[in-house]
Each structure stands twice: as C-alpha cells, then as structure tokens.
Write an enzyme that holds these catalytic residues in place. Structure first.
Site, mmCIF file in Angstrom:
data_model
loop_
_atom_site.group_PDB
_atom_site.id
_atom_site.type_symbol
_atom_site.label_atom_id
_atom_site.label_comp_id
_atom_site.label_asym_id
_atom_site.label_seq_id
_atom_site.Cartn_x
_atom_site.Cartn_y
_atom_site.Cartn_z
ATOM 1 N N ARG A 194 0.698 -1.212 0.015
ATOM 2 C CA ARG A 194 0.179 0.083 0.129
ATOM 3 C C ARG A 194 0.934 1.261 -0.005
ATOM 4 N NH1 ARG A 194 -3.954 -2.110 4.080
ATOM 5 N NH2 ARG A 194 -3.316 -0.384 5.507
ATOM 6 N N ARG A 203 0.675 8.857 14.539
ATOM 7 C CA ARG A 203 0.676 10.193 13.800
ATOM 8 C C ARG A 203 0.208 11.252 14.404
ATOM 9 N NH1 ARG A 203 -1.798 7.302 8.314
ATOM 10 N NH2 ARG A 203 -3.433 6.087 9.427
ATOM 11 N N ASP A 243 -11.201 1.794 0.773
ATOM 12 C CA ASP A 243 -11.143 3.225 0.822
ATOM 13 C C ASP A 243 -12.865 3.741 0.292
ATOM 14 O OD1 ASP A 243 -8.613 4.057 1.350
ATOM 15 O OD2 ASP A 243 -7.897 3.916 -0.363
ATOM 16 N N ARG A 283 9.251 5.541 -4.681
ATOM 17 C CA ARG A 283 9.354 6.306 -5.715
ATOM 18 C C ARG A 283 11.009 6.498 -6.314
ATOM 19 N NH1 ARG A 283 4.708 9.514 -5.047
ATOM 20 N NH2 ARG A 283 2.927 8.160 -5.511
ATOM 21 N N TYR A 338 -10.498 -3.933 4.001
ATOM 22 C CA TYR A 338 -10.376 -2.549 4.061
ATOM 23 C C TYR A 338 -11.079 -1.853 2.586
ATOM 24 C CZ TYR A 338 -8.147 2.057 4.541
ATOM 25 O OH TYR A 338 -8.136 3.300 4.603
ATOM 26 N N ARG A 351 -8.043 -4.246 14.248
ATOM 27 C CA ARG A 351 -7.460 -3.131 14.798
ATOM 28 C C ARG A 351 -8.265 -1.901 15.022
ATOM 29 N NH1 ARG A 351 -3.539 -0.090 12.678
ATOM 30 N NH2 ARG A 351 -3.906 -0.864 10.551
ATOM 31 N N GLU A 367 -2.847 9.783 17.082
ATOM 32 C CA GLU A 367 -3.324 8.572 16.895
ATOM 33 C C GLU A 367 -2.657 7.345 17.276
ATOM 34 O OE1 GLU A 367 -4.474 8.185 12.626
ATOM 35 O OE2 GLU A 367 -3.493 5.993 12.953
HETATM 36 P P1 FAD Z 1 -18.333 2.679 7.645
HETATM 37 O O1 FAD Z 1 -17.692 4.002 7.263
HETATM 38 O O2 FAD Z 1 -17.626 2.048 8.674
HETATM 39 O O3 FAD Z 1 -19.784 2.634 7.881
HETATM 40 C C1 FAD Z 1 -20.544 1.616 8.661
HETATM 41 C C2 FAD Z 1 -21.657 2.169 9.455
HETATM 42 O O4 FAD Z 1 -22.553 1.105 9.891
HETATM 43 C C3 FAD Z 1 -21.010 2.786 10.913
HETATM 44 O O5 FAD Z 1 -21.441 4.123 10.879
HETATM 45 C C4 FAD Z 1 -21.458 1.977 11.829
HETATM 46 O O6 FAD Z 1 -21.903 2.815 12.968
HETATM 47 C C5 FAD Z 1 -22.726 1.547 11.338
HETATM 48 N N1 FAD Z 1 -23.302 0.201 12.024
HETATM 49 C C6 FAD Z 1 -22.739 -0.952 12.130
HETATM 50 N N2 FAD Z 1 -23.144 -1.818 12.906
HETATM 51 C C7 FAD Z 1 -24.660 -1.037 12.968
HETATM 52 C C8 FAD Z 1 -25.798 -1.407 13.693
HETATM 53 N N3 FAD Z 1 -25.905 -2.779 14.222
HETATM 54 N N4 FAD Z 1 -26.712 -0.836 13.549
HETATM 55 C C9 FAD Z 1 -26.925 0.567 13.023
HETATM 56 N N5 FAD Z 1 -25.589 1.078 12.403
HETATM 57 C C10 FAD Z 1 -24.497 0.018 12.404
HETATM 58 N N6 FAD Z 1 -10.971 6.134 2.861
HETATM 59 C C11 FAD Z 1 -10.450 6.839 2.034
HETATM 60 O O7 FAD Z 1 -10.812 6.734 0.550
HETATM 61 N N7 FAD Z 1 -9.321 7.825 2.176
HETATM 62 C C12 FAD Z 1 -8.697 7.783 3.429
HETATM 63 O O8 FAD Z 1 -7.960 8.574 3.805
HETATM 64 C C13 FAD Z 1 -9.460 7.029 4.211
HETATM 65 N N8 FAD Z 1 -9.018 6.952 5.518
HETATM 66 C C14 FAD Z 1 -9.277 6.135 6.542
HETATM 67 C C15 FAD Z 1 -8.585 6.402 8.024
HETATM 68 C C16 FAD Z 1 -9.320 5.336 8.800
HETATM 69 C C17 FAD Z 1 -8.632 5.341 10.238
HETATM 70 C C18 FAD Z 1 -10.241 4.391 8.561
HETATM 71 C C19 FAD Z 1 -10.881 3.521 9.608
HETATM 72 C C20 FAD Z 1 -10.916 4.258 7.289
HETATM 73 C C21 FAD Z 1 -10.267 5.257 6.551
HETATM 74 N N9 FAD Z 1 -11.114 5.281 4.893
HETATM 75 C C22 FAD Z 1 -10.435 6.227 4.045
HETATM 76 C C23 FAD Z 1 -12.299 4.391 4.527
HETATM 77 C C24 FAD Z 1 -13.683 5.160 4.945
HETATM 78 O O9 FAD Z 1 -13.493 5.615 6.483
HETATM 79 C C25 FAD Z 1 -14.700 4.311 5.112
HETATM 80 O O10 FAD Z 1 -14.337 3.013 5.865
HETATM 81 C C26 FAD Z 1 -15.127 3.709 3.668
HETATM 82 O O11 FAD Z 1 -15.818 4.693 3.230
HETATM 83 C C27 FAD Z 1 -15.923 2.477 3.995
HETATM 84 O O12 FAD Z 1 -17.420 3.062 4.224
HETATM 85 P P2 FAD Z 1 -18.426 1.919 4.974
HETATM 86 O O13 FAD Z 1 -19.969 2.400 4.595
HETATM 87 O O14 FAD Z 1 -18.523 0.776 4.058
HETATM 88 O O15 FAD Z 1 -18.127 1.924 6.335
HETATM 89 N N1 UDP Z 2 4.014 2.234 7.041
HETATM 90 C C1 UDP Z 2 5.173 2.376 7.648
HETATM 91 N N2 UDP Z 2 5.777 3.684 7.970
HETATM 92 C C2 UDP Z 2 4.908 4.929 7.695
HETATM 93 C C3 UDP Z 2 3.854 4.530 7.084
HETATM 94 C C4 UDP Z 2 3.177 3.265 6.739
HETATM 95 O O1 UDP Z 2 5.941 1.366 8.072
HETATM 96 O O2 UDP Z 2 5.365 6.034 8.074
HETATM 97 C C5 UDP Z 2 3.890 0.900 6.816
HETATM 98 C C6 UDP Z 2 2.593 0.376 7.736
HETATM 99 O O3 UDP Z 2 3.061 -1.156 8.056
HETATM 100 C C7 UDP Z 2 1.344 0.588 7.265
HETATM 101 C C8 UDP Z 2 1.495 0.094 5.958
HETATM 102 O O4 UDP Z 2 2.903 0.747 5.450
HETATM 103 O O5 UDP Z 2 0.470 -0.368 7.824
HETATM 104 C C9 UDP Z 2 0.644 0.759 4.992
HETATM 105 O O6 UDP Z 2 0.676 2.330 5.098
HETATM 106 P P1 UDP Z 2 -0.786 2.956 4.985
HETATM 107 O O7 UDP Z 2 -0.499 4.569 5.418
HETATM 108 O O8 UDP Z 2 -1.307 2.701 3.903
HETATM 109 O O9 UDP Z 2 -1.732 2.373 6.178
HETATM 110 P P2 UDP Z 2 -2.352 2.428 7.454
HETATM 111 O O10 UDP Z 2 -1.223 3.358 8.207
HETATM 112 O O11 UDP Z 2 -3.412 3.292 7.250
HETATM 113 O O12 UDP Z 2 -2.144 1.153 8.094
#
Ligand code: FAD
Ligand code: UDP
Length: 395
Positions: free
Chosen positions: A177, A286, A359, A181, A357, A255, A309
């Site tokens: 992921r 971070r 996006d 470069r 996972y 996680r 974080e």
């Molecule tokens: P979710 O966004 O998880 O939505 C699921 C929803 O279901 C939640 O609100 C939950 O409360 C609800 N739910 C679950 N069980 C029940 C229940 N029994 N009753 C009622 N409601 C319920 N994506 C990117 O494109 N770019 C990023 O930079 C990025 N960064 C991220 C960073 C983190 C830390 C995380 C965790 C995710 C990141 N993502 C990112 C992914 C993004 O947040 C979403 O996970 C993605 O859009 C998937 O959406 P989803 O609708 O499948 O799930």
């Molecule tokens: N990673 C790392 N150092 C960094 C950034 C990322 O070792 O500064 C590794 C880490 O194992 C991470 C993976 O690269 O889980 C993928 O990075 P990304 O940022 O996509 O993942 P996230 O941090 O969201 O798990």
C-alpha cells in the site's frame, strides 16, 4: 402489518448512504437508514470544531482519490472538490523525511545524492545482503522494496506500533500500500481525481441522506429495532458480518484507533496535515492537523486543533477499523460468506459487511454496482433480491 419501508439500510457510511441515495432518488422508494452512532457518515464523518471552526475528521484524515470517472462524477453531485494533494512527512529521530519514500528520502537517509539507478542498485544490494530472494512476510518484503536502512528507520517501528505484531508475522501485502518512488515525486496518491469536499464530508453525507424518500435514524442499533419491523423487508447490512450472525462461526479480528484531541495555542503546529512517528520511544503513530487539509479556507482562528493517533487491537466494544485478516480470519470469513449467501432479504456490503479495508471511492463504487446490478433490477423488474453471494458488492 403493511411495510412502512421498501428498503432498510443498516449503516450510514459511504456504502449505505450511496445505496440509500440512489434507490430513493432514482426508484422513488421509501428507504429507512439505521445508524447506531450519534452521527451519520460512518468513519468518513467530519464536523466543525467548536473552538476553532476548523473541520475535523472525527476518525482521522480522509483523503479522497480515485481513477473512476463515474465515482468522481457521483461525489461531485453533492459538493465541489478542492485540489488538495496529500503529502506525508515522517519524523525519525531529529529529521523529517518525505513519504512515500522517494529519491529525496533515500538521499537524506544515506546522506548523499543518489541517482535513480544508484538508488535501485543500493536497495538491491541491501536485499541481497539480508539474504532475501523470495520474500514471504512483511519484513522480508519491506527490506526487498526499500532496503535495510530505510526499513529500520521508517518502517519497522511504525509497523510494530500500528499492528502490535512482529512485522515477521504480518502478511507481505500490507507494505504494497505504501509506494516507493525512484524520482522526486512526493505526492501520496497518483490518481487522476483527487481533492477534498469544499463543503466538508459531514455536509456532503448529510446532503446525500437529505434525498426525499429517505428517513434516517441515528442512535439506533439495527438489532434492537429489527424485532419491531415487519419481516421480509429487503435489507442492506453494512455492519460487522460476524455480529449479524451472533459470532456463531467465531470472531473476526480488527485493529482500532484511539484519537487524542489537543487544542494548541498556535496557528500552525506542524506545517502539514499528517506527520508520521516511526520511532518506538514515541507511543503514538501520527499527528493530524486538520487546518492544513483546507488551505483554501484560510481559517481565522489563532489556535489549531490536532489529533494524536494510537493503534491497538479492537475488542467487541470498539469501533472496528482495519481487518487484521490472519489465516484464521480468512476461514472464519468464508464461513460467514456461506451463511450470508443463504440469508433471504439481506445483502451484505461495505467495509464491515465484507471484512475488508475499503477506501471511500471503493465503497461508493461497490454500492453503485450493487444498485445497477441488483437493486434497480429488483425494484423495477421484480428480479430476485439476490446478488449471487457477495460478488455484486465487490469494489
Ligand atoms: P463505515 O464508514 O464503517 O460505515 C458503517 C456504518 O455502519 C457505521 O457508521 C456504523 O456505526 C454502522 N453500523 C454498524 N453496525 C450497525 C448496527 N448494528 N446498527 C446500526 N448501524 C450500524 N478512505 C479513503 O478513501 N481515504 C482515506 O484517507 C481513508 N482514511 C481512513 C482512515 C481510517 C482510520 C479508517 C478506519 C478508514 C479510512 N478510510 C479512508 C475508509 C472510510 O472511512 C470508510 O471506511 C469507507 O468509506 C467505507 O465505508 P462503509 O460505509 O463501508 O463503512
Ligand atoms: N508504514 C510504515 N511507516 C509509515 C507509513 C506506513 O511502516 O510511515 C507501513 C505500515 O505497516 C502501514 C503500511 O505501511 O500499515 C501501509 O501504510 P498506510 O498508510 O496505507 O496504512 P495505514 O497506516 O493506514 O495502516
């Protein structure tokens, strides 16, 4: 009891919100969206920080990027997007390095200018010296990609903190992921379409769910509501798949992250939106500084809001963030997939429903596909409410 709704959507993240919006707008059906949290939008939710008026991403910085013109056109219906381009800095000991790793990062680490060919050669030599020919785990794969020195400086500690697992026990795919470069390009993503919603994620998601025909209930756990609803209403479930089946085939491991907010007494705390901390003597991974996600807004506040974080294993009570996907998880998930395929009136989708996972653009793309291939044909032509196992929800 007559059915008060044509479709129930469990979860209001991007997957659920897209399905609900499409069905209500195009098919004019009545959709109930059920969300257990106090807010909509899943993990992409954002809100205005009351002390600074800065838009805060409640679950960490969310960067929108995609190559699909359809997904891009879809999100642009609800908001214009800025031209924000994401860059990350890694702070190791007392130096700052560019991520993704590029020629600048390598040259700084080796303290000499490296041409692209020299850098490739150096990393190949380090992989050879470490005796790696066929990498089988995260550590071996990372050393073969970035060399031993870079691995020790920027990868090993971060990964250990992020996954709380010895990197030799982790699958090799995770490191893929993170791009490497052999030029000076420091852009985190290279996708054609990138940016952040000008109105903010929270408002964008609210606007999706404001479509006539959608009723949204927050603070509502589907499993508590279920018994009060008539049986047989078509349902899209985007919560954790193991919970749906009362964990009968075992628990999937995840996680989770904890975010610690701090209001800092300066306009600019770190000069960029995300700084990674790979060293093990710092216990967070971070720091996000949300002001920098929207330079076009020119926030007036003289203070700034940051999130530190921290990563850890999730318990049942925590929000599941990243699937750990061990070998046991893979077989547990297959057992749930088999159960899901037999479940009448319920289709599983999204990050939690398919244990992977995703996006935001992938969640939206998968939801649009589910709408086109299954939901629209069901509600307009009476085709079965079935998606041939879960394939229709794959991104
Ligand atoms: P979710 O966004 O998880 O939505 C699921 C929803 O279901 C939640 O609100 C939950 O409360 C609800 N739910 C679950 N069980 C029940 C229940 N029994 N009753 C009622 N409601 C319920 N994506 C990117 O494109 N770019 C990023 O930079 C990025 N960064 C991220 C960073 C983190 C830390 C995380 C965790 C995710 C990141 N993502 C990112 C992914 C993004 O947040 C979403 O996970 C993605 O859009 C998937 O959406 P989803 O609708 O499948 O799930
Ligand atoms: N990673 C790392 N150092 C960094 C950034 C990322 O070792 O500064 C590794 C880490 O194992 C991470 C993976 O690269 O889980 C993928 O990075 P990304 O940022 O996509 O993942 P996230 O941090 O969201 O798990």
């Amino acid at each position: 009891m007559t059915n008060p709704y044509d479709l129930i959507v469990v979860g209001s993240g991007f997957f659920g919100a897209t399905v609900a919006e499409r069905c209500a707008r195009e098919l004019k059906i009545r959709v109930l969206v059920v969300e257990q949290r106090e807010h909509i939008g899943g993990n992409a939710w954002s809100y205005t920080d009351p002390d600074t008026d800065i838009e805060v991403h409640r679950y960490g910085s969310h960067l929108f990027h995609c190559t699909s013109a359809d997904v891009w056109a879809y999100v642009n219906r609800f908001s214009g997007f800025s031209n924000y381009r994401h860059r990350v800095i890694s702070r190791h000991q007392n130096s700052f390095y560019t991520l993704p790793m590029n020629l600048g990062t390598l040259s700084l680490l080796y303290n000499r200018f490296l041409s692209p060919d020299e850098a490739r050669e150096l990393i190949a030599q380090e992989a050879k010296a470490a005796g790696i020919t066929h990498p089988t785990n995260f550590e071996e794969k990372a050393i073969s990609l970035v060399g031993q020195r870079m691995y020790d400086a920027l990868i090993r500690g971060y990964t250990q903190k992020q996954w709380q697992t010895d990197p030799r026990e982790l699958p090799a795919e995770i490191i893929s992921r993170l791009p490497v470069r052999y030029d000076f390009n420091d852009a985190y993503f290279t996708d054609r379409y990138q940016g952040l919603p000008l109105i903010g994620y929270g408002k964008l998601l609210e606007s999706m769910l404001a479509t006539p025909g959608i009723e949204t209930r927050t603070h509502t756990d589907y499993f508590e509501l279920q018994t009060t609803l008539p049986k047989g209403i078509p349902t899209i479930y985007t919560g954790p798949i193991d919970r749906y089946f009362s964990y009968r085939a075992g628990e999937l491991t995840w996680r989770t992250l904890d975010f610690e907010r701090e209001l800092v007494d300066t306009r600019d705390f770190q000069g960029t939106s995300v700084v990674n901390y790979p060293d093990l003597d710092v216990n967070f991974t971070r720091i996000h500084e949300f002001r920098h996600l929207h330079p076009e807004r020119d926030y007036a506040s003289h203070r700034s809001v940051i999130f530190r974080e921290y990563a850890r294993f999730a318990t049942r009570k925590d929000a599941p963030y990243y699937p750990i996907d061990t070998r046991t998880d893979k077989s547990t998930y297959q057992a749930y997939r088999a159960l899901a395929a037999q479940e009448p009136y319920v289709l599983f989708g999204g990050r939690l429903g398919t244990y992977r996972y995703l996006d935001m653009h992938q969640a939206i793309g998968a939801a649009l596909k589910l709408y086109d291939n299954t939901l629209a044909p069901h509600f307009t032509e009476g085709r079965p409410f079935k998606s041939n196992s879960l394939e229709a929800t794959d991104p």
